[in-house]
Scaffold this motif. Sequence first.
Motif, short mmCIF file in Angstrom:
data_model
loop_
_atom_site.label_atom_id
_atom_site.label_comp_id
_atom_site.label_asym_id
_atom_site.label_seq_id
_atom_site.Cartn_x
_atom_site.Cartn_y
_atom_site.Cartn_z
N HIS A 70 0.78 -1.26 0.02
CA HIS A 70 0.11 -0.04 0.01
C HIS A 70 0.85 1.36 -0.16
O HIS A 70 0.34 2.40 -0.17
CB HIS A 70 -1.09 0.09 1.36
CG HIS A 70 -0.36 0.00 2.50
ND1 HIS A 70 0.14 -0.96 3.15
CD2 HIS A 70 -0.04 0.95 3.44
CE1 HIS A 70 0.78 -0.93 4.33
NE2 HIS A 70 0.64 0.55 4.38
N ASP A 71 2.10 1.21 0.32
CA ASP A 71 2.91 2.37 0.48
C ASP A 71 4.30 2.06 0.03
O ASP A 71 5.06 1.73 0.93
CB ASP A 71 2.69 3.00 1.72
CG ASP A 71 3.30 4.36 1.70
OD1 ASP A 71 4.19 4.84 0.80
OD2 ASP A 71 3.09 5.10 2.59
N ARG A 73 6.73 3.82 -0.24
CA ARG A 73 7.64 4.91 0.45
C ARG A 73 8.29 4.33 1.81
O ARG A 73 9.39 4.67 2.32
CB ARG A 73 7.18 6.02 0.77
CG ARG A 73 6.94 6.87 -0.59
CD ARG A 73 6.15 8.21 -0.36
NE ARG A 73 4.92 7.76 0.25
CZ ARG A 73 3.89 8.44 1.29
NH1 ARG A 73 4.39 9.74 0.96
NH2 ARG A 73 3.05 8.09 1.48
#
Length: 113
Positions: A70-71, A73
Amino acid sequence: MSARARDKRIDDAFAALADPARRRAVELLASRPCRAGELARAVRVSPSAMSKHLRILRERGLVTEAHPPHDTRVRIYSLRSAPMTDLRTWLEIAERGWSEELAAFAEHRERKP
């Protein structure tokens, strides 16, 4: 794995663990995977310093880095077991040698009047 490759992995692990911040990060990762920011706060170093420490641990094969779907980063670090197993094996061999030497010394002292 060849003896040379195992020796290099052990040398790499000892070199990586020579720094107290990296040892503390490994201790924390032994209990569960963590984000880089969590480790930085727990070890009390700046995020950029932790990033450098984690890069060294990753390059030396002690940790892995994953990104949650989902991310991308976010980086989550986990401890790899193989280098720790190599270190444990090496330490057991060294300890066995030291124990044998101490036992032989104690036996020698007991025989002398």
